[in-house]
Scaffold this active site. Structure first.
Site, PDB file in Angstrom:
ATOM      1  N   TYR A 191       0.821  -1.217   0.000  1.00  0.00           N
ATOM      2  CA  TYR A 191       0.000   0.000   0.000  1.00  0.00           C
ATOM      3  C   TYR A 191       0.854   1.266   0.000  1.00  0.00           C
ATOM      4  O   TYR A 191       0.470   2.271  -0.597  1.00  0.00           O
ATOM      5  CB  TYR A 191      -1.010  -0.019   1.164  1.00  0.00           C
ATOM      6  CG  TYR A 191      -2.159  -0.922   0.799  1.00  0.00           C
ATOM      7  CD1 TYR A 191      -3.152  -0.491  -0.077  1.00  0.00           C
ATOM      8  CD2 TYR A 191      -2.216  -2.233   1.245  1.00  0.00           C
ATOM      9  CE1 TYR A 191      -4.169  -1.330  -0.476  1.00  0.00           C
ATOM     10  CE2 TYR A 191      -3.229  -3.085   0.851  1.00  0.00           C
ATOM     11  CZ  TYR A 191      -4.203  -2.630  -0.013  1.00  0.00           C
ATOM     12  OH  TYR A 191      -5.206  -3.456  -0.427  1.00  0.00           O
ATOM     13  N   HIS A 216     -15.116   1.513  -1.468  1.00  0.00           N
ATOM     14  CA  HIS A 216     -14.043   0.595  -1.065  1.00  0.00           C
ATOM     15  C   HIS A 216     -12.949   1.295  -0.265  1.00  0.00           C
ATOM     16  O   HIS A 216     -11.847   0.768  -0.124  1.00  0.00           O
ATOM     17  CB  HIS A 216     -13.430  -0.102  -2.300  1.00  0.00           C
ATOM     18  CG  HIS A 216     -14.337  -1.130  -2.899  1.00  0.00           C
ATOM     19  ND1 HIS A 216     -14.069  -1.767  -4.089  1.00  0.00           N
ATOM     20  CD2 HIS A 216     -15.514  -1.651  -2.467  1.00  0.00           C
ATOM     21  CE1 HIS A 216     -15.048  -2.626  -4.358  1.00  0.00           C
ATOM     22  NE2 HIS A 216     -15.938  -2.560  -3.400  1.00  0.00           N
ATOM     23  N   CYS A 230      -7.921   1.524  18.364  1.00  0.00           N
ATOM     24  CA  CYS A 230      -8.994   2.458  18.746  1.00  0.00           C
ATOM     25  C   CYS A 230      -9.943   2.773  17.589  1.00  0.00           C
ATOM     26  O   CYS A 230     -10.904   3.515  17.760  1.00  0.00           O
ATOM     27  CB  CYS A 230      -8.405   3.749  19.314  1.00  0.00           C
ATOM     28  SG  CYS A 230      -7.498   4.750  18.101  1.00  0.00           S
ATOM     29  N   SER A 282     -14.938  -4.185 -14.150  1.00  0.00           N
ATOM     30  CA  SER A 282     -15.201  -5.518 -14.692  1.00  0.00           C
ATOM     31  C   SER A 282     -16.525  -6.071 -14.161  1.00  0.00           C
ATOM     32  O   SER A 282     -16.996  -7.101 -14.624  1.00  0.00           O
ATOM     33  CB  SER A 282     -14.048  -6.463 -14.351  1.00  0.00           C
ATOM     34  OG  SER A 282     -13.807  -6.439 -12.964  1.00  0.00           O
TER      35      SER A 282
HETATM   36  N1  APR Z   1     -11.302   2.753 -20.303  1.00  0.00           N
HETATM   37  C1  APR Z   1     -12.377   2.025 -19.935  1.00  0.00           C
HETATM   38  N2  APR Z   1     -12.276   0.826 -19.325  1.00  0.00           N
HETATM   39  C2  APR Z   1     -11.059   0.342 -19.084  1.00  0.00           C
HETATM   40  C3  APR Z   1      -9.877   1.054 -19.449  1.00  0.00           C
HETATM   41  C4  APR Z   1     -10.037   2.314 -20.091  1.00  0.00           C
HETATM   42  N3  APR Z   1      -9.005   3.073 -20.461  1.00  0.00           N
HETATM   43  N4  APR Z   1      -8.812   0.310 -19.075  1.00  0.00           N
HETATM   44  C5  APR Z   1      -9.289  -0.813 -18.505  1.00  0.00           C
HETATM   45  N5  APR Z   1     -10.636  -0.802 -18.515  1.00  0.00           N
HETATM   46  C6  APR Z   1     -11.570  -1.788 -17.944  1.00  0.00           C
HETATM   47  C7  APR Z   1     -11.154  -3.235 -18.094  1.00  0.00           C
HETATM   48  O1  APR Z   1     -11.615  -3.759 -19.338  1.00  0.00           O
HETATM   49  C8  APR Z   1     -11.867  -3.881 -16.903  1.00  0.00           C
HETATM   50  O2  APR Z   1     -13.181  -4.293 -17.241  1.00  0.00           O
HETATM   51  O3  APR Z   1     -11.610  -1.558 -16.560  1.00  0.00           O
HETATM   52  C9  APR Z   1     -11.973  -2.749 -15.892  1.00  0.00           C
HETATM   53  C10 APR Z   1     -11.076  -2.904 -14.702  1.00  0.00           C
HETATM   54  O4  APR Z   1     -11.512  -4.022 -13.990  1.00  0.00           O
HETATM   55  P1  APR Z   1     -10.854  -4.482 -12.619  1.00  0.00           P
HETATM   56  O5  APR Z   1      -9.378  -4.457 -12.734  1.00  0.00           O
HETATM   57  O6  APR Z   1     -11.515  -5.757 -12.227  1.00  0.00           O
HETATM   58  O7  APR Z   1     -11.252  -3.301 -11.612  1.00  0.00           O
HETATM   59  P2  APR Z   1     -12.603  -3.045 -10.816  1.00  0.00           P
HETATM   60  O8  APR Z   1     -13.782  -3.494 -11.575  1.00  0.00           O
HETATM   61  O9  APR Z   1     -12.544  -1.638 -10.373  1.00  0.00           O
HETATM   62  O10 APR Z   1     -12.413  -3.987  -9.551  1.00  0.00           O
HETATM   63  C11 APR Z   1     -13.372  -3.913  -8.524  1.00  0.00           C
HETATM   64  O11 APR Z   1     -12.136  -5.354  -7.109  1.00  0.00           O
HETATM   65  O12 APR Z   1     -10.068  -5.966  -6.520  1.00  0.00           O
HETATM   66  C12 APR Z   1     -11.179  -5.317  -6.079  1.00  0.00           C
HETATM   67  O13 APR Z   1     -11.489  -3.667  -4.471  1.00  0.00           O
HETATM   68  C13 APR Z   1     -10.912  -3.887  -5.726  1.00  0.00           C
HETATM   69  O14 APR Z   1     -12.243  -1.950  -6.244  1.00  0.00           O
HETATM   70  C14 APR Z   1     -11.676  -3.131  -6.784  1.00  0.00           C
HETATM   71  C15 APR Z   1     -12.763  -4.118  -7.174  1.00  0.00           C
END
Ligand code: APR
Length: 262
Positions: free
Chosen positions: A75, A128, A139, A198
């Site tokens: 982090y 999140h 605490c 996603s």
């Molecule tokens: N424009 C639009 N979409 C995009 C771009 C872009 N430039 N680049 C990537 N993507 C899309 C990918 O195709 C994918 O569907 O963004 C998505 C990213 O997906 P993840 O990596 O799964 O991220 P997210 O959906 O935010 O994950 C949700 O999962 O791991 C946990 O807590 C974490 O908040 C996160 C949650």
């Protein structure tokens, strides 16, 4: 089967703008993809690793109990990276939307990178958590530490217990007040924009069917229109009214430019 980028037409973008132009209230759900063009890595790389780590090692309470130093290294590196990146045109376009709809606009983000706020978005529901904040394991005090460098294993200045990032990890529940607000806004909106997620992590992904069906709230009112913006189709794509497949930093400004008065 992922679509190639730019798999949308000008007519699709116009349709999204028309839906927005008719909307009384707008909600947006963003994920890691909205920050990808700023240089923040997304999560679901095909090897299932987050920057070389197994997800459960760096993003679960068990992982933190097992090796808090590893988790803080991860982090602290993410905090340092966020300090180097800037919001992209996708973030700025969402600020423009908020200016138009004011209190009838809600931005719900799964991102912890703070880039929506840096861009100027005012009302952001960070479901999140945030990389900026720490939470005491003793605490429970939550503090905004900005992006100041933290120790390898930071401790609470008030009670000396170990600090953890104020981030929702796997197997943990979302902050209840923020989540409740997100649910209410989505259940009440006319258009939900789903950007760069996603749509596989629940409960956040459940906001999409909630907007569409909102049956628990008001079954006399039709569901919201849902517009998806993503590089490729997702688990939510079958539900959406308009799917715009390409970069959010390019598509969102085009939609804003088509709104009346732009
Ligand atoms: N424009 C639009 N979409 C995009 C771009 C872009 N430039 N680049 C990537 N993507 C899309 C990918 O195709 C994918 O569907 O963004 C998505 C990213 O997906 P993840 O990596 O799964 O991220 P997210 O959906 O935010 O994950 C949700 O999962 O791991 C946990 O807590 C974490 O908040 C996160 C949650």
């Amino acid at each position: 089967m992922p679509l190639p980028t730019e798999a949308h037409s000008d007519a699709d973008i116009r349709r999204a703008a028309e839906l927005l132009a008719r909307a009384n209230s707008v909600a947006v759900l963003t994920g890691a993809g909205v920050s990808a063009e700023s240089g923040v890595p997304t999560f679901r790389a095909s090897d299932g690793l987050w920057e070389g780590h197994r997800i459960e090692d760096v993003a679960s309470p068990m992982g933190f109990r097992r090796d808090p130093k590893l988790v803080w290294n991860f982090y602290n590196a993410r905090r340092a990276n966020v300090g180097k990146v800037r919001p992209n045109p996708g973030h700025h376009a969402l600020v423009e939307l908020e200016k138009r709809w004011g209190k009838r606009f809600t931005l719900i983000t799964q991102n912890v990178d703070g880039l929506h706020r840096t861009a100027g978005s005012q009302r952001v529901l960070e479901v999140h958590g945030s990389l900026y904040r720490t939470r005491c394991t003793g605490c429970a005090k939550i503090e905004d530490r900005g992006l100041e460098p933290l120790r390898e294993l930071p401790h609470c200045p008030h009670c000396s217990a170990m600090l953890r990032p104020d981030i929702v990890w796997f197997h943990e529940t979302l902050p209840e007040d923020i989540w409740q607000e997100a649910v209410e806004e989505v259940a009440d909106c006319d258009v939900l924009l789903v950007v760069g997620t996603s749509a596989v992590v629940y409960p956040a992904a459940g906001l999409i069917p909630l907007a569409k069906h909102r049956s628990r709230w008001d079954d006399t009112r039709p569901g919201a229109s849902v517009v998806e913006i993503n590089l490729a189709r997702t688990d939510a794509s079958d539900l959406v009214d308009v799917g715009l497949y390409g970069k959010s930093g390019e598509i969102l400004p085009k939609i804003v430019a088509l709104l009346p008065g732009s």
